[in-house]
Scaffold this motif. Structure first.
Motif, PDB file in Angstrom:
ATOM      1  N   ALA A  76       0.026 -12.978   3.266  1.00 36.66           N
ATOM      2  CA  ALA A  76      -0.032 -11.864   2.316  1.00 36.66           C
ATOM      3  C   ALA A  76      -0.661 -12.376   1.029  1.00 36.66           C
ATOM      4  O   ALA A  76      -0.364 -13.488   0.586  1.00 36.66           O
ATOM      5  CB  ALA A  76       1.369 -11.332   2.028  1.00 36.66           C
ATOM      6  N   LEU A 118       0.224  -8.716  -2.220  1.00 36.82           N
ATOM      7  CA  LEU A 118       0.665  -7.555  -1.440  1.00 36.82           C
ATOM      8  C   LEU A 118       1.588  -6.672  -2.286  1.00 36.82           C
ATOM      9  O   LEU A 118       2.589  -7.132  -2.841  1.00 36.82           O
ATOM     10  CB  LEU A 118       1.389  -8.024  -0.179  1.00 36.82           C
ATOM     11  CG  LEU A 118       1.870  -6.955   0.798  1.00 36.82           C
ATOM     12  CD1 LEU A 118       0.703  -6.133   1.312  1.00 36.82           C
ATOM     13  CD2 LEU A 118       2.596  -7.605   1.971  1.00 36.82           C
ATOM     14  N   LYS A 155       3.577  -2.779  -2.478  1.00 34.71           N
ATOM     15  CA  LYS A 155       4.021  -1.563  -1.794  1.00 34.71           C
ATOM     16  C   LYS A 155       4.784  -0.707  -2.784  1.00 34.71           C
ATOM     17  O   LYS A 155       5.781  -1.144  -3.367  1.00 34.71           O
ATOM     18  CB  LYS A 155       4.912  -1.903  -0.592  1.00 34.71           C
ATOM     19  CG  LYS A 155       5.481  -0.675   0.117  1.00 34.71           C
ATOM     20  CD  LYS A 155       4.392   0.187   0.746  1.00 34.71           C
ATOM     21  CE  LYS A 155       4.969   1.415   1.422  1.00 34.71           C
ATOM     22  NZ  LYS A 155       3.897   2.277   1.997  1.00 34.71           N
ATOM     23  N   SER A 199       2.432 -12.965  -2.691  1.00 36.88           N
ATOM     24  CA  SER A 199       1.518 -13.834  -1.952  1.00 36.88           C
ATOM     25  C   SER A 199       2.340 -14.886  -1.214  1.00 36.88           C
ATOM     26  O   SER A 199       3.120 -15.616  -1.828  1.00 36.88           O
ATOM     27  CB  SER A 199       0.528 -14.523  -2.898  1.00 36.88           C
ATOM     28  OG  SER A 199      -0.339 -13.576  -3.495  1.00 36.88           O
ATOM     29  N   CYS A 227       5.319  -4.438   6.298  1.00 33.98           N
ATOM     30  CA  CYS A 227       3.919  -4.386   5.845  1.00 33.98           C
ATOM     31  C   CYS A 227       3.071  -5.458   6.539  1.00 33.98           C
ATOM     32  O   CYS A 227       1.938  -5.198   6.954  1.00 33.98           O
ATOM     33  CB  CYS A 227       3.846  -4.562   4.328  1.00 33.98           C
ATOM     34  SG  CYS A 227       4.418  -3.129   3.392  1.00 33.98           S
ATOM     35  N   ILE A 261       0.270  -0.501   3.305  1.00 37.20           N
ATOM     36  CA  ILE A 261       0.407  -1.201   2.025  1.00 37.20           C
ATOM     37  C   ILE A 261      -0.290  -0.399   0.922  1.00 37.20           C
ATOM     38  O   ILE A 261      -1.188   0.398   1.194  1.00 37.20           O
ATOM     39  CB  ILE A 261      -0.151  -2.641   2.104  1.00 37.20           C
ATOM     40  CG1 ILE A 261      -1.672  -2.648   2.276  1.00 37.20           C
ATOM     41  CG2 ILE A 261       0.504  -3.416   3.226  1.00 37.20           C
ATOM     42  CD1 ILE A 261      -2.279  -4.039   2.232  1.00 37.20           C
ATOM     43  N   GLY A 294      -3.494  -5.057  -2.324  1.00 37.30           N
ATOM     44  CA  GLY A 294      -3.519  -6.437  -1.843  1.00 37.30           C
ATOM     45  C   GLY A 294      -3.895  -6.512  -0.381  1.00 37.30           C
ATOM     46  O   GLY A 294      -4.542  -5.602   0.167  1.00 37.30           O
ATOM     47  N   SER A 295      -3.455  -7.583   0.262  1.00 31.79           N
ATOM     48  CA  SER A 295      -3.932  -7.871   1.614  1.00 31.79           C
ATOM     49  C   SER A 295      -2.807  -8.409   2.488  1.00 31.79           C
ATOM     50  O   SER A 295      -1.960  -9.174   2.021  1.00 31.79           O
ATOM     51  CB  SER A 295      -5.067  -8.914   1.511  1.00 31.79           C
ATOM     52  OG  SER A 295      -5.297  -9.543   2.737  1.00 31.79           O
ATOM     53  N   ALA A 296      -2.804  -7.989   3.761  1.00 37.34           N
ATOM     54  CA  ALA A 296      -1.892  -8.535   4.761  1.00 37.34           C
ATOM     55  C   ALA A 296      -2.718  -8.891   5.987  1.00 37.34           C
ATOM     56  O   ALA A 296      -3.427  -8.041   6.532  1.00 37.34           O
ATOM     57  CB  ALA A 296      -0.807  -7.524   5.127  1.00 37.34           C
ATOM     58  N   SER A 336      -4.460  -3.961   7.112  1.00 42.13           N
ATOM     59  CA  SER A 336      -4.612  -2.650   6.459  1.00 42.13           C
ATOM     60  C   SER A 336      -5.958  -1.985   6.758  1.00 42.13           C
ATOM     61  O   SER A 336      -6.113  -0.781   6.553  1.00 42.13           O
ATOM     62  CB  SER A 336      -4.434  -2.794   4.944  1.00 42.13           C
ATOM     63  OG  SER A 336      -5.409  -3.668   4.418  1.00 42.13           O
TER      64      SER A 336
END
Length: 245
Positions: free
Chosen positions: A6, A9, A11, A27, A52, A59, A62-64, A72
């Motif tokens: 992550a 990230l 939410k 992160s 997530c 989400i 950010g990034s997963a 995502s």
């Protein structure tokens, strides 16, 4: 190498005055063949982070990533495929089908996907979780601990890149819970599995090699080679500071 990662990230639930930030720029990296426990006070974002990461919850920012795949960015069909092929799930409720035998429950996800189970691997998984003599039994013929072992074997059977476990011992007595946690640890040590487990239980967390602590949607601490005492000390520290950041 990271099995999942992550980056910043976030939410957010709701809008305006009712808005709740469940994850606040988190992160974290979950490395391959590592057993990580996620802990924190109620409402700290533990399950949200896992959901997530696993693509069960959209989400907000950010990034997963699972491996090198950005979760995502996937459309529904690809997301379903990712969860089926690369992710294993274990929940507090065992989620077994009552009409199927233990073995049929274990191979069900692969049967649905039209994939032939790797017999050698499934046999090794069954042995690792100690179910060899119970494969023809239906769930109502198994104890709670045995049912959760079936759920663990089902999650492992498809050789997922990562396994997410949400309070997997929550419905078990302490002895059965310890057995299931032992099997999860064995899957990491013997089968090279990556396991991420949400738990509120300091004793359960000692089966992991690493513990991440969340409070108010942020990672506030981490601990390697935890003991029940060291986990309790960290948890008390958060309580004393009133959910510190």
């Amino acid at each position: 190498m990271a099995a999942a990662r992550a980056t910043d990230l976030t939410k957010v639930y709701g809008q305006g005055e009712t808005q709740v930030v469940a994850l606040d720029s988190v992160s974290v990296e979950f490395r391959q063949a590592e057993f990580t426990a996620i802990m924190g006070p109620s409402g700290s974002g533990k399950s949200t982070l896992m959901h997530c990461m696993a693509g069960l919850d959209a989400i907000s920012g950010g990034s997963a990533r699972i491996g090198d795949v950005e979760v995502s960015s996937l459309k529904d069909k690809k997301l379903t495929q990712l969860r089926r092929d690369k992710i294993g799930f274990i929940f507090q409720a065992f989620n077994l089908l009552p009409t199927l035998t233990a073995l049929e429950n274990i191979t069900l996800p692969m049967d649905i996907a039209g994939r032939k189970p790797n017999k050698e691997w499934v046999d090794m998984v069954v042995e690792t979780v100690g179910l060899s003599g119970r494969l023809k039994h239906r769930p109502n013929q198994l104890s709670g601990g045995q049912q959760q072992r079936v759920a663990v074997a089902r999650a492992l059977a498809g050789k997922p890149e990562i396994m997410f476990a949400d309070e997997p011992t929550g419905n078990l007595d302490s002895r059965s819970g310890a057995e299931v946690l032992g099997f999860l640890r064995n899957s990491v040590q013997q089968l090279g599995q990556t396991v991420v487990m949400v738990t509120h239980d300091p004793v359960a967390a000692t089966h992991a090699g690493r513990v991440i602590f969340l409070a108010d949607g942020r990672i506030v601490d981490e601990l390697y080679d935890p003991t029940a005492g060291s986990v309790l000390d960290r948890m008390k520290r958060f309580d004393a500071k009133g959910r510190t950041s």
